[in-house]
Design an enzyme around this catalytic site. Structure first.
Site, PDB file in Angstrom:
ATOM      1  N   GLY A  41      20.433 -35.224  21.030  1.00  0.00           N
ATOM      2  CA  GLY A  41      21.236 -34.879  22.233  1.00  0.00           C
ATOM      3  C   GLY A  41      20.033 -35.371  23.125  1.00  0.00           C
ATOM      4  O   GLY A  41      19.802 -36.370  23.772  1.00  0.00           O
ATOM      5  N   ALA A  42      18.605 -34.439  22.573  1.00  0.00           N
ATOM      6  CA  ALA A  42      17.242 -35.716  23.576  1.00  0.00           C
ATOM      7  C   ALA A  42      16.998 -36.661  22.831  1.00  0.00           C
ATOM      8  O   ALA A  42      17.015 -37.788  23.674  1.00  0.00           O
ATOM      9  CB  ALA A  42      16.178 -34.164  22.777  1.00  0.00           C
ATOM     10  N   GLY A 212      27.422 -51.661  12.630  1.00  0.00           N
ATOM     11  CA  GLY A 212      26.014 -52.121  12.306  1.00  0.00           C
ATOM     12  C   GLY A 212      25.449 -53.319  12.224  1.00  0.00           C
ATOM     13  O   GLY A 212      25.919 -53.905  13.240  1.00  0.00           O
ATOM     14  N   ASP A 236      11.859 -48.955  11.883  1.00  0.00           N
ATOM     15  CA  ASP A 236      12.166 -47.625  11.349  1.00  0.00           C
ATOM     16  C   ASP A 236      13.654 -48.121  12.576  1.00  0.00           C
ATOM     17  O   ASP A 236      13.593 -47.409  13.596  1.00  0.00           O
ATOM     18  CB  ASP A 236      11.979 -46.070  11.994  1.00  0.00           C
ATOM     19  CG  ASP A 236      12.012 -44.890  12.330  1.00  0.00           C
ATOM     20  OD1 ASP A 236      13.246 -44.740  11.565  1.00  0.00           O
ATOM     21  OD2 ASP A 236      11.453 -44.087  12.552  1.00  0.00           O
ATOM     22  N   THR A 238      16.000 -44.773  12.978  1.00  0.00           N
ATOM     23  CA  THR A 238      15.941 -43.414  13.231  1.00  0.00           C
ATOM     24  C   THR A 238      16.136 -43.701  15.107  1.00  0.00           C
ATOM     25  O   THR A 238      15.108 -44.202  15.414  1.00  0.00           O
ATOM     26  CB  THR A 238      14.576 -42.419  13.140  1.00  0.00           C
ATOM     27  OG1 THR A 238      14.648 -42.745  11.935  1.00  0.00           O
ATOM     28  CG2 THR A 238      15.421 -41.114  13.617  1.00  0.00           C
ATOM     29  N   GLY A 241      21.147 -45.627  17.298  1.00  0.00           N
ATOM     30  CA  GLY A 241      22.490 -44.560  17.521  1.00  0.00           C
ATOM     31  C   GLY A 241      22.781 -44.573  18.785  1.00  0.00           C
ATOM     32  O   GLY A 241      23.013 -44.578  20.006  1.00  0.00           O
ATOM     33  N   ASP A 242      21.651 -43.465  18.730  1.00  0.00           N
ATOM     34  CA  ASP A 242      21.284 -42.307  20.256  1.00  0.00           C
ATOM     35  C   ASP A 242      20.492 -43.530  21.648  1.00  0.00           C
ATOM     36  O   ASP A 242      21.343 -43.309  22.252  1.00  0.00           O
ATOM     37  CB  ASP A 242      19.685 -41.336  19.983  1.00  0.00           C
ATOM     38  CG  ASP A 242      20.196 -40.711  18.724  1.00  0.00           C
ATOM     39  OD1 ASP A 242      21.939 -39.971  18.354  1.00  0.00           O
ATOM     40  OD2 ASP A 242      19.571 -39.930  18.131  1.00  0.00           O
ATOM     41  N   GLY A 277       9.825 -43.508  14.775  1.00  0.00           N
ATOM     42  CA  GLY A 277      10.126 -42.786  15.671  1.00  0.00           C
ATOM     43  C   GLY A 277      11.093 -43.151  16.648  1.00  0.00           C
ATOM     44  O   GLY A 277      11.749 -44.199  17.049  1.00  0.00           O
TER      45      GLY A 277
HETATM   46  O1  RIB Z   1      20.230 -39.889  14.949  1.00  0.00           O
HETATM   47  C1  RIB Z   1      18.559 -39.344  15.369  1.00  0.00           C
HETATM   48  C2  RIB Z   1      18.141 -38.674  15.252  1.00  0.00           C
HETATM   49  O2  RIB Z   1      19.201 -37.483  13.986  1.00  0.00           O
HETATM   50  C3  RIB Z   1      16.959 -38.074  14.681  1.00  0.00           C
HETATM   51  O3  RIB Z   1      16.227 -37.825  15.635  1.00  0.00           O
HETATM   52  C4  RIB Z   1      17.202 -36.699  14.656  1.00  0.00           C
HETATM   53  O4  RIB Z   1      16.725 -35.025  14.527  1.00  0.00           O
HETATM   54  C5  RIB Z   1      18.437 -36.057  13.729  1.00  0.00           C
HETATM   55  O5  RIB Z   1      19.127 -34.811  14.684  1.00  0.00           O
END
Ligand code: RIB
Length: 293
Positions: A41-42, A212, A236, A238, A241-242, A277
């Site tokens: 979410g964040a 992908g 990274d 991570t 997708g957000d 990050g």
């Molecule tokens: O989509 C990545 C996020 O998934 C990470 O930041 C982690 O907190 C998880 O919620």
């Protein structure tokens, strides 16, 4: 300016970088440890804010150091935190991430995120009702997502559901969502027994399937489109997708076509993976516009 409301999780990401994956039962050495703000979410809220939207976050954190860190990160990105509740006596959500061999694995402890409630949605309704788009993911209770989708559908507020981590969602609820952004694996769970062509064909203008390295597929006016991604060397992934979801929401809310909104989101996601990050690599509007040139 596009108005975006994100109702979802705030986590602190505890990330270990490793040369390779540890096997079950094995101990290996990591290269380094990073503690940084995250949560689907964040992350989506930060991505949308950096790309020029007016963003409000609705969620819960614990009354611990992590909660303070997350609120600071949201505020630094000009996100309205009036509806991020600090819950006395609760722990903040955390994500335990391993980054190895150009991929990641994540274990989430939901903690305060599990206490997001319909009452908090009602409290934030004033901003939700004004939103050009509301973003949801699967890291808060499913009952809250149901409540938001029903309420927004009745009020005519567009909702984007990013169904991650995947869990089944009743078809009648999916029908009320404006945009759904599964990857192939998530789509197979949400639309069990249906192939990609069927899923896209039956959900035109709604399902945006991320594939992908194969780009992003969607269907519109009887035609399936594939929007190619941008080739980059990831540090990274991570939060990629957000970033995609936050960026797509901003572009679409600003009136861009489906194709152009997805292309914009692909560029933003490609830029985001070049730093360690979830939030640190998220681009600003100018960076994405540069990349699209
Ligand atoms: O989509 C990545 C996020 O998934 C990470 O930041 C982690 O907190 C998880 O919620």
């Amino acid at each position: 300016m596009a108005k975006i409301v994100v109702i979802g999780s705030c986590n602190i990401d505890v990330t270990v970088e490793c040369e390779r994956w540890a096997k079950p039962g094995e101990t290996i050495f990591g290269k380094g440890l990073t503690i940084s703000p995250g949560g689907k979410g964040a992350n989506q809220a930060v991505a949308a804010a950096r790309l020029g939207a007016e963003v409000a976050m609705v969620g819960c954190v614990g009354d611990d150091v992590y909660g303070k860190l997350m609120l600071e990160a949201l505020e630094k990105n000009n996100i309205n935190t009036d509806y991020v509740k600090v819950l006395p006596g609760e722990n903040s959500g955390t994500a335990h991430i391993t980054v190895a061999e150009n991929d990641n694995s994540i274990i989430v402890i939901k903690a305060a995120n599990d206490l997001v409630s319909p009452a908090l949605v009602d409290e934030a309704w004033e901003v939700i009702a004004q939103a050009d788009m509301v973003l949801l993911q699967h890291e808060i209770p499913a009952a809250v997502n149901t409540y938001v989708i029903e309420k927004c559908a009745a009020a005519g507020v567009p909702v984007l559901l990013n169904p991650a981590p995947v869990a089944p969602v009743p078809q009648e609820l999916l029908d009320k969502v404006t945009y759904l952004t599964p990857n192939e694996h998530e789509a197979a769970v949400l639309f069990a027994g249906q192939g990609k062509a069927d899923i896209l064909g039956r959900n035109q203008g709604k399902v945006i399937m991320t594939l992908g390295s194969k780009g992003v597929a969607y269907a519109e006016k009887g035609q399936v489109y594939n929007v190619p991604g941008f080739k980059v060397q990831p540090v990274d992934t991570t939060g990629a997708g957000d970033t995609f979801n936050g960026a797509f929401a901003v572009a679409r809310a600003n009136g861009k076509s489906m194709y152009d909104s997805i292309s914009f989101a692909n560029a933003a996601a490609a830029l985001s993976v070049q730093k360690l990050g979830a939030q640190s690599g998220m681009p600003y509007l100018q960076d994405v516009e540069e990349m699209l040139k």
